[in-house]
Design a protein around this motif. Sequence first.
Motif, PDB file in Angstrom:
ATOM      1  N   ASN A  32     -16.837  39.713 -21.262  1.00 29.27           N
ATOM      2  CA  ASN A  32     -16.747  38.256 -21.175  1.00 29.27           C
ATOM      3  C   ASN A  32     -15.369  37.820 -21.654  1.00 29.27           C
ATOM      4  OD1 ASN A  32     -16.764  38.183 -24.047  1.00 29.27           O
ATOM      5  ND2 ASN A  32     -18.994  38.040 -24.063  1.00 29.27           N
ATOM      6  N   LEU A  33     -15.176  36.533 -21.791  1.00 28.87           N
ATOM      7  CA  LEU A  33     -13.877  35.992 -22.207  1.00 28.87           C
ATOM      8  C   LEU A  33     -13.898  35.485 -23.650  1.00 28.87           C
ATOM      9  CD1 LEU A  33     -12.925  34.335 -18.837  1.00 28.87           C
ATOM     10  CD2 LEU A  33     -11.637  36.120 -20.021  1.00 28.87           C
ATOM     11  N   ALA A  34     -14.730  36.091 -24.491  1.00 30.50           N
ATOM     12  CA  ALA A  34     -14.752  35.719 -25.910  1.00 30.50           C
ATOM     13  C   ALA A  34     -13.359  35.929 -26.500  1.00 30.50           C
ATOM     14  CB  ALA A  34     -15.775  36.576 -26.659  1.00 30.50           C
ATOM     15  N   ASN A  35     -12.895  34.977 -27.287  1.00 33.97           N
ATOM     16  CA  ASN A  35     -11.581  34.950 -27.953  1.00 33.97           C
ATOM     17  C   ASN A  35     -10.430  34.636 -27.008  1.00 33.97           C
ATOM     18  OD1 ASN A  35     -12.859  35.569 -30.376  1.00 33.97           O
ATOM     19  ND2 ASN A  35     -12.666  37.751 -30.015  1.00 33.97           N
ATOM     20  N   TRP A  36     -10.700  34.412 -25.760  1.00 37.87           N
ATOM     21  CA  TRP A  36      -9.678  34.003 -24.793  1.00 37.87           C
ATOM     22  C   TRP A  36      -9.790  32.504 -24.576  1.00 37.87           C
ATOM     23  CZ3 TRP A  36      -5.970  36.941 -22.312  1.00 37.87           C
ATOM     24  CH2 TRP A  36      -6.046  38.317 -22.526  1.00 37.87           C
ATOM     25  N   GLN A  37      -8.668  31.858 -24.310  1.00 41.25           N
ATOM     26  CA  GLN A  37      -8.665  30.440 -23.961  1.00 41.25           C
ATOM     27  C   GLN A  37      -8.387  30.332 -22.470  1.00 41.25           C
ATOM     28  OE1 GLN A  37      -5.627  28.726 -26.461  1.00 41.25           O
ATOM     29  NE2 GLN A  37      -6.971  28.655 -28.238  1.00 41.25           N
ATOM     30  N   CYS A  38      -9.244  29.592 -21.764  1.00 41.78           N
ATOM     31  CA  CYS A  38      -9.112  29.427 -20.313  1.00 41.78           C
ATOM     32  C   CYS A  38      -8.598  28.029 -19.991  1.00 41.78           C
ATOM     33  CB  CYS A  38     -10.465  29.630 -19.634  1.00 41.78           C
ATOM     34  SG  CYS A  38     -11.164  31.265 -19.895  1.00 41.78           S
ATOM     35  N   SER A  63     -14.202  25.935 -20.830  1.00 45.77           N
ATOM     36  CA  SER A  63     -15.077  27.097 -20.671  1.00 45.77           C
ATOM     37  C   SER A  63     -14.663  27.809 -19.390  1.00 45.77           C
ATOM     38  CB  SER A  63     -16.537  26.649 -20.563  1.00 45.77           C
ATOM     39  OG  SER A  63     -16.950  26.056 -21.769  1.00 45.77           O
ATOM     40  N   PRO A  64     -14.832  29.125 -19.317  1.00 43.45           N
ATOM     41  CA  PRO A  64     -14.464  29.833 -18.091  1.00 43.45           C
ATOM     42  C   PRO A  64     -15.149  29.221 -16.869  1.00 43.45           C
ATOM     43  CG  PRO A  64     -14.995  31.393 -19.827  1.00 43.45           C
ATOM     44  CD  PRO A  64     -15.354  30.033 -20.347  1.00 43.45           C
ATOM     45  N   VAL A  65     -14.402  29.058 -15.783  1.00 44.24           N
ATOM     46  CA  VAL A  65     -14.924  28.513 -14.533  1.00 44.24           C
ATOM     47  C   VAL A  65     -15.261  29.695 -13.627  1.00 44.24           C
ATOM     48  CG1 VAL A  65     -14.422  27.045 -12.549  1.00 44.24           C
ATOM     49  CG2 VAL A  65     -13.541  26.433 -14.813  1.00 44.24           C
ATOM     50  N   ALA A  66     -16.490  29.734 -13.140  1.00 49.35           N
ATOM     51  CA  ALA A  66     -17.032  30.918 -12.454  1.00 49.35           C
ATOM     52  C   ALA A  66     -16.141  31.471 -11.352  1.00 49.35           C
ATOM     53  CB  ALA A  66     -18.416  30.598 -11.912  1.00 49.35           C
ATOM     54  N   ASP A  67     -15.628  30.662 -10.470  1.00 48.49           N
ATOM     55  CA  ASP A  67     -14.833  31.204  -9.358  1.00 48.49           C
ATOM     56  C   ASP A  67     -13.337  31.217  -9.658  1.00 48.49           C
ATOM     57  OD1 ASP A  67     -14.466  28.441  -9.202  1.00 48.49           O
ATOM     58  OD2 ASP A  67     -14.253  28.476  -7.021  1.00 48.49           O
TER      59      ASP A  67
END
Length: 150
Positions: A32-38, A63-67
Amino acid sequence: MKRILLLLIIYLIGVAKSEAQCPTNIDFNFGNLANWQCYVGQVGTGIAGGLTVPTWNPATPVSPVADRHQIMSGSALDPYFLQPPAANCPVSCPYTTGGFSLKLGNDNTNDSCERVRYYVTIPPNYFYYSITYWYAVVLDNPGSGHPTYA
């Protein structure tokens, strides 16, 4: 002499252990993208120093965008790299231990842009610190009239 040798061995074990530590999820090993900033934005809508640049909207992380921010895994081949000279490029980097990679963007053109950010704190008293990243980039040019900023 034994005492100095013992301290040296303990020190070397401590150094080896601390150098092997990697920042948490920097290699997407959590899947997943835990600790990442999107971030998400629009292409070529802003001006900076006379250059057209992306506008990040919102300017703060989302929050991460699915596509647009996708964690990839498995042995599937990237559909954009099926032709020589880059044929057989997997969607997941074969050089990582977790088997996960990040894909930014989608198939839309002249539309949007994405970015991710990960802040790394260099451990105190480290004079040499490096991070190696493997990446592939697919640039799109859908034909004549394509803006120079996209």
